[in-house]
Enzyme design. Structure first.
Site, PDB file in Angstrom:
ATOM      1  N   ASN A 103       0.828  -1.206   0.000  1.00 35.42           N
ATOM      2  CA  ASN A 103       0.000   0.000   0.000  1.00 35.42           C
ATOM      3  C   ASN A 103       0.860   1.254   0.000  1.00 35.42           C
ATOM      4  O   ASN A 103       1.994   1.260   0.494  1.00 35.42           O
ATOM      5  CB  ASN A 103      -0.935   0.004   1.209  1.00 35.42           C
ATOM      6  CG  ASN A 103      -1.990  -1.078   1.077  1.00 35.42           C
ATOM      7  OD1 ASN A 103      -2.123  -1.685   0.017  1.00 35.42           O
ATOM      8  ND2 ASN A 103      -2.713  -1.335   2.134  1.00 35.42           N
ATOM      9  N   HIS A 120       5.861  -0.275  -2.672  1.00 34.21           N
ATOM     10  CA  HIS A 120       5.389   0.469  -3.843  1.00 34.21           C
ATOM     11  C   HIS A 120       5.398   1.980  -3.630  1.00 34.21           C
ATOM     12  O   HIS A 120       4.651   2.712  -4.274  1.00 34.21           O
ATOM     13  CB  HIS A 120       3.980  -0.005  -4.230  1.00 34.21           C
ATOM     14  CG  HIS A 120       3.948  -1.424  -4.727  1.00 34.21           C
ATOM     15  ND1 HIS A 120       2.798  -2.166  -4.857  1.00 34.21           N
ATOM     16  CD2 HIS A 120       4.951  -2.246  -5.145  1.00 34.21           C
ATOM     17  CE1 HIS A 120       3.085  -3.378  -5.320  1.00 34.21           C
ATOM     18  NE2 HIS A 120       4.392  -3.457  -5.490  1.00 34.21           N
ATOM     19  N   ASN A 214      -8.487 -13.042   3.622  1.00 30.83           N
ATOM     20  CA  ASN A 214      -9.135 -12.440   2.460  1.00 30.83           C
ATOM     21  C   ASN A 214     -10.534 -13.029   2.345  1.00 30.83           C
ATOM     22  O   ASN A 214     -10.674 -14.247   2.424  1.00 30.83           O
ATOM     23  CB  ASN A 214      -8.315 -12.755   1.190  1.00 30.83           C
ATOM     24  CG  ASN A 214      -8.639 -11.816   0.038  1.00 30.83           C
ATOM     25  OD1 ASN A 214      -9.792 -11.634  -0.307  1.00 30.83           O
ATOM     26  ND2 ASN A 214      -7.608 -11.243  -0.550  1.00 30.83           N
ATOM     27  N   ALA A 232     -10.220  -8.133   6.881  1.00 31.19           N
ATOM     28  CA  ALA A 232      -8.934  -8.020   7.575  1.00 31.19           C
ATOM     29  C   ALA A 232      -9.078  -7.512   9.014  1.00 31.19           C
ATOM     30  O   ALA A 232      -8.404  -8.021   9.917  1.00 31.19           O
ATOM     31  CB  ALA A 232      -8.015  -7.090   6.782  1.00 31.19           C
TER      32      ALA A 232
HETATM   33  P1  NAD Z   1      -5.872  -5.696  -5.218  1.00 30.45           P
HETATM   34  O1  NAD Z   1      -6.786  -4.516  -5.445  1.00 30.45           O
HETATM   35  O2  NAD Z   1      -5.354  -6.426  -6.389  1.00 30.45           O
HETATM   36  O3  NAD Z   1      -6.631  -6.774  -4.318  1.00 30.45           O
HETATM   37  C1  NAD Z   1      -7.300  -6.417  -3.145  1.00 30.45           C
HETATM   38  C2  NAD Z   1      -7.627  -7.703  -2.404  1.00 30.45           C
HETATM   39  O4  NAD Z   1      -8.191  -7.347  -1.155  1.00 30.45           O
HETATM   40  C3  NAD Z   1      -8.658  -8.593  -3.120  1.00 30.45           C
HETATM   41  O5  NAD Z   1      -8.178  -9.917  -3.162  1.00 30.45           O
HETATM   42  C4  NAD Z   1      -9.909  -8.484  -2.237  1.00 30.45           C
HETATM   43  O6  NAD Z   1     -10.649  -9.714  -2.192  1.00 30.45           O
HETATM   44  C5  NAD Z   1      -9.292  -8.185  -0.890  1.00 30.45           C
HETATM   45  N1  NAD Z   1     -10.151  -7.471   0.038  1.00 30.45           N
HETATM   46  C6  NAD Z   1     -11.115  -6.557  -0.206  1.00 30.45           C
HETATM   47  N2  NAD Z   1     -11.646  -6.111   0.940  1.00 30.45           N
HETATM   48  C7  NAD Z   1     -10.987  -6.759   1.949  1.00 30.45           C
HETATM   49  C8  NAD Z   1     -11.072  -6.705   3.365  1.00 30.45           C
HETATM   50  N3  NAD Z   1     -11.943  -5.911   3.997  1.00 30.45           N
HETATM   51  N4  NAD Z   1     -10.242  -7.495   4.087  1.00 30.45           N
HETATM   52  C9  NAD Z   1      -9.336  -8.320   3.478  1.00 30.45           C
HETATM   53  N5  NAD Z   1      -9.217  -8.395   2.135  1.00 30.45           N
HETATM   54  C10 NAD Z   1     -10.031  -7.617   1.381  1.00 30.45           C
HETATM   55  O7  NAD Z   1      -4.728  -5.159  -4.248  1.00 30.45           O
HETATM   56  P2  NAD Z   1      -3.186  -5.528  -4.135  1.00 30.45           P
HETATM   57  O8  NAD Z   1      -3.049  -7.013  -4.129  1.00 30.45           O
HETATM   58  O9  NAD Z   1      -2.661  -4.733  -2.997  1.00 30.45           O
HETATM   59  O10 NAD Z   1      -2.493  -5.012  -5.487  1.00 30.45           O
HETATM   60  C11 NAD Z   1      -2.887  -3.840  -6.148  1.00 30.45           C
HETATM   61  C12 NAD Z   1      -1.843  -2.740  -6.292  1.00 30.45           C
HETATM   62  O11 NAD Z   1      -2.564  -1.521  -6.173  1.00 30.45           O
HETATM   63  C13 NAD Z   1      -0.782  -2.669  -5.247  1.00 30.45           C
HETATM   64  O12 NAD Z   1       0.409  -2.529  -5.931  1.00 30.45           O
HETATM   65  C14 NAD Z   1      -1.026  -1.377  -4.455  1.00 30.45           C
HETATM   66  O13 NAD Z   1       0.171  -0.615  -4.394  1.00 30.45           O
HETATM   67  C15 NAD Z   1      -1.998  -0.593  -5.268  1.00 30.45           C
HETATM   68  N6  NAD Z   1      -3.119  -0.003  -4.479  1.00 30.45           N
HETATM   69  C16 NAD Z   1      -2.876   0.510  -3.226  1.00 30.45           C
HETATM   70  C17 NAD Z   1      -3.937   1.052  -2.495  1.00 30.45           C
HETATM   71  C18 NAD Z   1      -3.655   1.611  -1.117  1.00 30.45           C
HETATM   72  O14 NAD Z   1      -2.527   2.027  -0.832  1.00 30.45           O
HETATM   73  N7  NAD Z   1      -4.640   1.616  -0.214  1.00 30.45           N
HETATM   74  C19 NAD Z   1      -5.225   1.066  -3.017  1.00 30.45           C
HETATM   75  C20 NAD Z   1      -5.432   0.560  -4.323  1.00 30.45           C
HETATM   76  C21 NAD Z   1      -4.361   0.018  -5.037  1.00 30.45           C
END
Ligand code: NAD
Length: 244
Positions: A103, A120, A214, A232
């Site tokens: 994140n 990242h 997840n 989570a």
């Molecule tokens: P992803 O969006 O690919 O996957 C998110 C995962 O979280 C999914 O598998 C989903 O089922 C799960 N999920 C959703 N709600 C949840 C909850 N309440 N508890 C537990 N799990 C839950 O995300 P990723 O795998 O981190 O990869 C995406 C890329 O996007 C990363 O490189 C990241 O840097 C970036 N990103 C970051 C943010 C942030 O910093 N908050 C937000 C969006 C994307």
């Protein structure tokens, strides 16, 4: 009430060396959309791959900058949730504790985590698109994107975009941690974005017990020893209760 299987209770309750690998899902309960959820509203016409790449920025720096300014605003207004807080509390009770995140939102730090490996980057950082240097800028309301004070090139957010290499120090440290662990907890990641998605396999091959949190099955579920199909926040609180 989260049911934690007996083998996970025992392993987690006694582990000395534990790492957490978090993804966008852990911030979903704080109202920060995952990339999949972010495809709504104003930006519904674009996929993250159309916006979060160096090619997209080169093509249309203004649009990409404005998307990031929108996301920065969202993140700025967000507060850490129970999951971030439980992880911050575990740093204080687990002897060898590590936190690795994909994140970019800084919510782990806001919750009190003091040592966070950001694979990242961080959304609040600014970098020169041409030279890569990190810039300490006061963002004024100029025609977006702002310009680098050294070379005049466009300023970009300090995050790792699709197709870009990860910061060397951070990924090496994460790989080394995953080579020597009792337990890896993987929370809120789809396991699709590499090389971060390769860390659980590395930990498993080196003998770690892998717990996935997840609500959905993911690319990592088969590899995990235990899959907690839960949000989570409550799942991490249930793990914390095994240590206090
Ligand atoms: P992803 O969006 O690919 O996957 C998110 C995962 O979280 C999914 O598998 C989903 O089922 C799960 N999920 C959703 N709600 C949840 C909850 N309440 N508890 C537990 N799990 C839950 O995300 P990723 O795998 O981190 O990869 C995406 C890329 O996007 C990363 O490189 C990241 O840097 C970036 N990103 C970051 C943010 C942030 O910093 N908050 C937000 C969006 C994307």
């Amino acid at each position: 009430m989260i049911e934690i299987p007996h083998n996970a209770r025992e392993r987690f309750g006694n582990a000395r060396s534990v790492a957490f690998l978090t993804g966008a899902g852990i911030s979903a309960e704080s109202g920060v959309p995952t990339f999949r959820e972010a495809q709504a509203g104003l930006w519904a016409r674009y996929s993250p791959e159309d916006l979060a790449t160096p090619q997209a920025f080169a093509r249309n720096p203004r649009m990409v900058w404005e998307w990031y300014q929108w996301r920065r605003q969202l993140v700025m207004e967000a507060s850490p949730n129970l999951g971030h807080e439980a992880i911050a509390a575990m740093e204080r009770v687990i002897p060898k504790f590590h936190l690795i995140t994909q994140n970019v939102d800084g919510l782990h730090q806001k919750a009190g985590s003091t040592r966070v490996i950001e694979l990242h980057g961080n959304i609040f950082q600014n970098r020169c698109f041409r030279e890569g240097m990190v810039l300490d800028l006061v963002l004024e309301s100029v025609d977006p994107p702002p310009r680098c004070p050294h070379c005049g090139g466009p300023v970009r957010p300090g995050v790792v975009w699709f197709g870009e290499p990860l910061p060397q120090r951070e990924i090496h440290e994460a790989e080394s941690i995953c080579g020597d662990l009792d337990i890896l907890v993987v929370a809120g990641t789809s396991g699709l974005v590499h090389p971060a998605a390769g860390l659980p396999a590395r930990a498993k091959a080196a003998g770690a017990f892998v717990i996935e949190i997840n609500p959905e099955p993911t690319a990592l579920s088969e590899l995990a020893d235990v899959h907690l199909r839960a949000m989570a926040g409550p799942a991490l609180v249930a793990l914390l209760e095994l240590r206090v």
